[in-house]
Design a protein around this motif. Structure first.
Motif: not given
Length: 222
Positions: A163-186
């Protein structure tokens, strides 16, 4: 080819009535071709949103403009075989004092529930999670629990047992996961569905966490 899994969260694990979030949400994004996510980000960076990316460095739920977030989310509908899983904890449903005061254990228990509801069968998984743990020992604890749950609840397995623990700045998939989690919270807390409704319902599933969720021993339990 493996299924690529990107995991991030929204909210916090504090229990201060005046300062903490009411919910904690972990979102997992599943995609069979990560390059399609990369292409979306690359096109957005070359569009009228170029200055935003220069300013913030990445697509981010709490930083990016409403227009950018909606544009990016709608693009996900064009990707075949894409799935989204939301794990939702309403903190008032958590009564365990031990878990309330052990945020690391609580995080691991919630985030690894993703492994219990993998929306694919007999696939190899390449999992990346946003890097929140500085110590390798803490990352190892998460990895072990995730692997154990995957073995118990799914026919899928980790590719190369990593399992990779990565910086989202380097991975588009993590950026989208962040946006989706934020959107669900809204949607859940602020009753604002404008963002999460950009995604087809057929691509999304959600599970609400209770203390019983932490005690499931096999796939047949509710």
């Amino acid at each position: 080819m493996p299924i690529y899994v990107y995991i991030d969260e929204s909210g916090d694990l504090g229990f201060n009535l005046n300062k903490s979030s009411a919910y904690f949400i972990v979102t997992a994004l599943f995609v069979s071709d990560f390059s399609k996510l990369d292409k979306i980000i690359k096109k957005l960076k070359k569009s009228s949103f170029q200055k935003e990316f220069i300013r913030h460095g990445e697509l981010k739920g709490y930083k990016s403009s409403t227009k950018l977030k909606i544009t990016a989310l709608k693009k996900l509908n064009e990707i075949e075989n894409l799935k989204i899983l939301h794990i939702i904890l309403y903190k008032e449903d958590l009564f365990s004092v031990c878990l309330r005061y052990n945020s690391i254990q609580l995080y691991n228990l919630i985030a690894t529930i993703v492994a219990e509801y993998i929306p694919f069968e007999n696939e190899s998984l390449e999992v990346q999670i946003d890097k929140t743990k500085a110590k390798q020992s803490l990352r190892d604890e998460f990895d072990q629990l995730f692997s154990e749950k995957l073995f118990l609840f799914s026919s899928c397995r980790l590719q190369n047992d990593v399992i990779s623990h990565s910086d989202s700045k380097h991975w588009s998939g993590l950026q989208f996961a962040d946006l989706l989690a934020w959107s669900k919270y809204q949607e859940i807390y602020h009753k604002n569905s404008i963002f999460i409704n950009c995604i087809d319902d057929s691509k999304q599933e959600e599970y609400h966490v209770t203390e019983k969720s932490f005690k499931r021993k096999n796939k047949m339990e509710p």
